[in-house]
Design a protein around this motif. Structure first.
Motif, PDB file in Angstrom:
ATOM      1  N   SER A   2       0.891  -0.942  -0.156  1.00  0.00           N
ATOM      2  CA  SER A   2       0.285   0.116  -0.077  1.00  0.00           C
ATOM      3  C   SER A   2       0.687   0.967   0.370  1.00  0.00           C
ATOM      4  CB  SER A   2      -1.065  -0.145   1.477  1.00  0.00           C
ATOM      5  OG  SER A   2      -1.919   1.278   1.244  1.00  0.00           O
ATOM      6  N   ILE A   3       0.742   2.168  -1.081  1.00  0.00           N
ATOM      7  CA  ILE A   3       1.821   3.428  -1.097  1.00  0.00           C
ATOM      8  C   ILE A   3       0.059   4.903  -0.658  1.00  0.00           C
ATOM      9  CG2 ILE A   3       2.968   4.848  -2.461  1.00  0.00           C
ATOM     10  CD1 ILE A   3       3.650   2.026  -3.867  1.00  0.00           C
ATOM     11  N   SER A   4       0.433   5.177   0.094  1.00  0.00           N
ATOM     12  CA  SER A   4      -0.359   6.206   0.140  1.00  0.00           C
ATOM     13  C   SER A   4       0.440   7.752   0.771  1.00  0.00           C
ATOM     14  CB  SER A   4      -0.749   6.209   2.042  1.00  0.00           C
ATOM     15  OG  SER A   4       0.439   5.746   2.471  1.00  0.00           O
ATOM     16  N   ASP A   5      -0.174   8.902  -0.648  1.00  0.00           N
ATOM     17  CA  ASP A   5       0.512  10.194  -0.729  1.00  0.00           C
ATOM     18  C   ASP A   5       2.184  10.105  -0.838  1.00  0.00           C
ATOM     19  OD1 ASP A   5      -2.525  10.647  -0.037  1.00  0.00           O
ATOM     20  OD2 ASP A   5      -2.524  10.356   2.281  1.00  0.00           O
ATOM     21  N   LEU A   6       2.361   9.351  -1.310  1.00  0.00           N
ATOM     22  CA  LEU A   6       3.463   9.539  -1.478  1.00  0.00           C
ATOM     23  C   LEU A   6       4.495  10.612  -2.170  1.00  0.00           C
ATOM     24  CD1 LEU A   6       6.666   8.429  -1.112  1.00  0.00           C
ATOM     25  CD2 LEU A   6       6.459   6.718  -3.503  1.00  0.00           C
ATOM     26  N   THR A   7       5.088  11.649  -1.663  1.00  0.00           N
ATOM     27  CA  THR A   7       5.806  12.706  -2.843  1.00  0.00           C
ATOM     28  C   THR A   7       7.043  12.880  -2.477  1.00  0.00           C
ATOM     29  OG1 THR A   7       3.842  13.831  -2.274  1.00  0.00           O
ATOM     30  CG2 THR A   7       5.562  15.137  -2.395  1.00  0.00           C
ATOM     31  N   LEU A   8       7.763  13.072  -3.479  1.00  0.00           N
ATOM     32  CA  LEU A   8       9.812  13.047  -3.539  1.00  0.00           C
ATOM     33  C   LEU A   8      10.008  13.602  -4.873  1.00  0.00           C
ATOM     34  CD1 LEU A   8      12.224  10.836  -3.050  1.00  0.00           C
ATOM     35  CD2 LEU A   8      11.362   9.407  -5.389  1.00  0.00           C
ATOM     36  N   ASP A   9      10.833  14.558  -3.355  1.00  0.00           N
ATOM     37  CA  ASP A   9      11.733  15.523  -4.096  1.00  0.00           C
ATOM     38  C   ASP A   9      13.274  14.842  -4.138  1.00  0.00           C
ATOM     39  OD1 ASP A   9       9.575  17.025  -4.480  1.00  0.00           O
ATOM     40  OD2 ASP A   9      10.126  18.443  -2.962  1.00  0.00           O
ATOM     41  N   LEU A  10      13.658  15.373  -5.095  1.00  0.00           N
ATOM     42  CA  LEU A  10      15.705  14.746  -5.866  1.00  0.00           C
ATOM     43  C   LEU A  10      16.286  15.822  -6.029  1.00  0.00           C
ATOM     44  CD1 LEU A  10      15.054  11.769  -8.669  1.00  0.00           C
ATOM     45  CD2 LEU A  10      15.867  11.584  -6.385  1.00  0.00           C
ATOM     46  N   ILE A  50       9.751   1.870  -3.872  1.00  0.00           N
ATOM     47  CA  ILE A  50       9.267   0.643  -2.607  1.00  0.00           C
ATOM     48  C   ILE A  50      10.211   0.240  -1.997  1.00  0.00           C
ATOM     49  CG2 ILE A  50       8.103  -1.488  -3.422  1.00  0.00           C
ATOM     50  CD1 ILE A  50       6.979  -0.274  -5.694  1.00  0.00           C
ATOM     51  N   LEU A  51      11.872  -0.137  -2.966  1.00  0.00           N
ATOM     52  CA  LEU A  51      12.826  -1.384  -2.117  1.00  0.00           C
ATOM     53  C   LEU A  51      14.443   0.442  -1.234  1.00  0.00           C
ATOM     54  CD1 LEU A  51      13.388  -3.749  -4.454  1.00  0.00           C
ATOM     55  CD2 LEU A  51      12.204  -3.947  -1.950  1.00  0.00           C
ATOM     56  N   ASN A  52      13.412   1.697  -2.052  1.00  0.00           N
ATOM     57  CA  ASN A  52      14.954   2.192  -0.772  1.00  0.00           C
ATOM     58  C   ASN A  52      15.638   2.391  -1.258  1.00  0.00           C
ATOM     59  OD1 ASN A  52      14.897   4.242   0.755  1.00  0.00           O
ATOM     60  ND2 ASN A  52      14.319   3.578   2.283  1.00  0.00           N
ATOM     61  N   LEU A  53      15.915   2.388  -2.672  1.00  0.00           N
ATOM     62  CA  LEU A  53      16.876   2.248  -3.476  1.00  0.00           C
ATOM     63  C   LEU A  53      17.315   3.648  -3.807  1.00  0.00           C
ATOM     64  CD1 LEU A  53      16.599  -1.429  -5.549  1.00  0.00           C
ATOM     65  CD2 LEU A  53      17.987  -1.098  -3.242  1.00  0.00           C
ATOM     66  N   LEU A  54      17.048   4.576  -4.065  1.00  0.00           N
ATOM     67  CA  LEU A  54      17.285   5.827  -4.574  1.00  0.00           C
ATOM     68  C   LEU A  54      18.068   6.358  -3.518  1.00  0.00           C
ATOM     69  CD1 LEU A  54      14.136   6.944  -5.635  1.00  0.00           C
ATOM     70  CD2 LEU A  54      15.903   6.493  -7.300  1.00  0.00           C
ATOM     71  N   PRO A  55      19.422   7.291  -4.158  1.00  0.00           N
ATOM     72  CA  PRO A  55      20.506   7.520  -3.567  1.00  0.00           C
ATOM     73  C   PRO A  55      19.714   8.677  -1.969  1.00  0.00           C
ATOM     74  CG  PRO A  55      20.594   7.794  -5.393  1.00  0.00           C
ATOM     75  CD  PRO A  55      19.391   7.231  -4.988  1.00  0.00           C
ATOM     76  N   HIS A  56      20.616   8.154  -0.922  1.00  0.00           N
ATOM     77  CA  HIS A  56      19.636   9.111   0.215  1.00  0.00           C
ATOM     78  C   HIS A  56      21.468  10.484  -0.156  1.00  0.00           C
ATOM     79  CE1 HIS A  56      18.507   5.641   2.939  1.00  0.00           C
ATOM     80  NE2 HIS A  56      19.859   4.708   2.092  1.00  0.00           N
ATOM     81  N   GLY A  57      19.845  11.386   0.497  1.00  0.00           N
ATOM     82  CA  GLY A  57      20.715  13.046   1.196  1.00  0.00           C
ATOM     83  C   GLY A  57      19.799  12.904  -0.463  1.00  0.00           C
ATOM     84  N   ILE A  58      20.296  12.407  -1.964  1.00  0.00           N
ATOM     85  CA  ILE A  58      19.098  13.180  -2.903  1.00  0.00           C
ATOM     86  C   ILE A  58      18.116  12.942  -3.334  1.00  0.00           C
ATOM     87  CG2 ILE A  58      19.219  12.946  -5.342  1.00  0.00           C
ATOM     88  CD1 ILE A  58      22.504  11.714  -5.424  1.00  0.00           C
ATOM     89  N   ALA A  59      17.940  11.448  -2.791  1.00  0.00           N
ATOM     90  CA  ALA A  59      16.150  12.049  -2.298  1.00  0.00           C
ATOM     91  C   ALA A  59      14.957  11.763  -1.278  1.00  0.00           C
ATOM     92  CB  ALA A  59      15.384   9.544  -2.574  1.00  0.00           C
ATOM     93  N   ARG A  60      14.656  12.864  -1.303  1.00  0.00           N
ATOM     94  CA  ARG A  60      13.982  13.445  -0.532  1.00  0.00           C
ATOM     95  C   ARG A  60      12.409  13.055  -0.516  1.00  0.00           C
ATOM     96  NH1 ARG A  60      17.393  18.858   0.044  1.00  0.00           N
ATOM     97  NH2 ARG A  60      19.369  18.032  -0.188  1.00  0.00           N
TER      98      ARG A  60
END
Length: 325
Positions: A2-10, A50-60
């Motif tokens: 279940s994905i809810s209200d996911l908002t992501l900036d790079l 979903i697997l939290n594979l985006l670079p930490h510090g860049i994905a917000r």
């Protein structure tokens, strides 16, 4: 899932790119959901999130949650994520040309995946048993000489072979949930059909849920009962395969289906969608599709439409959807 209200900036040198905006999506057990949209619409970014594979510090992640069996994967520990990856949730990545380590054979990659599964699930297979399982899976994936492929390095394999090994490494962990990002891109039509049949067997035999990302509406139609249409980081329409392909409601979905060549007489002219995806450093204030939409009004350019249910149960984010009744 279940994905809810996911908002992501790079974060980039030019500023923050607003990649995902209020994404909400549920996937049930043994369900196959297709995600379609142009290149740059955020499909692969959503899959990697979903697997939290985006670079930490860049994905917000500005807000939202990704819950797997009730557990928020965005808030869990790295140790727990390592347990989930490959064994509970598997992923077929989009680019088989760069995924593999060139210093290791195809078999080494698959053996590592099996070893991770055995470690997490407490198995005790011998090396010979692991190799037999890997070779058998390579054979099921349509490789005529699986033993040779097992011992080959990536540069010794064609793009299609690498793609099939990549799929094998993703499913050998026997995940309950599989993300397939363009899994048949590098394959010819015959092998593509074999892969799709294999994915269907996985759903049937293992109760596996699949999120299938593809540009090919034919692939989506053959595999999925529910389709999600993404545009510029937003979901613009979601519904059953029959609803979206036979009578799309959102102008963007109408454009996608109109761009598909069809056999028949008289032949129907293929129509493209004019314009291009907006720059997500500074997206339009209202509907993100408004600059390309033939039905756009001042309301569309100023007010973001909500993803609301229509009369037939599907949902569309449009102020002026096409009639569906």
């Amino acid at each position: 899932m279940s994905i809810s209200d996911l908002t992501l900036d790079l974060a980039t040198y030019d500023g923050e790119v607003k990649v995902l905006d209020d994404i909400s999506l549920d996937v049930g057990r043994s369900e196959t959901v297709g995600i379609v949209g142009e290149t740059g619409c955020g499909k692969s970014v959503l899959a990697k999130s979903i697997l939290n594979l985006l670079p930490h510090g860049i994905a917000r992640y500005r807000r939202g949650a990704i819950r797997w069996k009730g557990e928020n994967l965005l808030a869990t520990t790295r140790r727990r994520l390592r347990q989930v990856r490959g064994t509970e949730i598997g992923m077929v990545f989009q680019d088989p040309m760069t995924f593999f380590d060139p210093l290791y054979t195809a078999g080494s990659h698959m053996m590592e995946a099996i070893g991770h599964r055995e470690q997490v699930k407490g198995g005790s297979m011998s090396r010979a048993q692991r190799k037999a399982e890997a070779v058998d899976l390579l054979s099921r994936l349509g490789l005529s000489d699986p033993e040779r492929v097992f011992d080959s390095y990536p540069h010794q394999l064609s793009g299609g072979m690498r793609q099939r090994v990549l799929i094998g490494a993703a499913i050998v962990g026997k995940p309950e949930f599989l993300i397939a990002d363009e899994p048949t891109t590098a394959l010819d039509v015959t092998v593509q059909a074999q892969i799709l049949h294999l994915l269907q067997d996985i759903v049937k035999d293992r109760d596996t849920s699949i999120v299938l990302i593809s540009h090919d509406l034919g692939v989506i139609a053959s595999m999925c009962e529910r389709i999600v249409v993404m545009y510029a980081g937003t979901i613009v329409e979601t519904g059953t395969k029959r609803q979206l392909l036979s009578r799309p409601a959102h102008p963007y979905t109408v454009g996608l289906t109109s761009a598909v060549p069809r056999l028949g007489y008289p032949q129907k002219q293929v129509k493209g969608i004019g314009g291009h995806i907006p720059n997500l450093l500074n997206p339009p204030p209202g509907c993100r599709f408004a600059p390309r939409c033939p039905k756009a009004t001042s309301l569309c350019r100023s007010e973001k439409p909500a993803l609301e249910a229509l009369s037939d149960g599907r949902r569309a984010a449009c102020h002026y959807p096409e009639p569906v009744a």
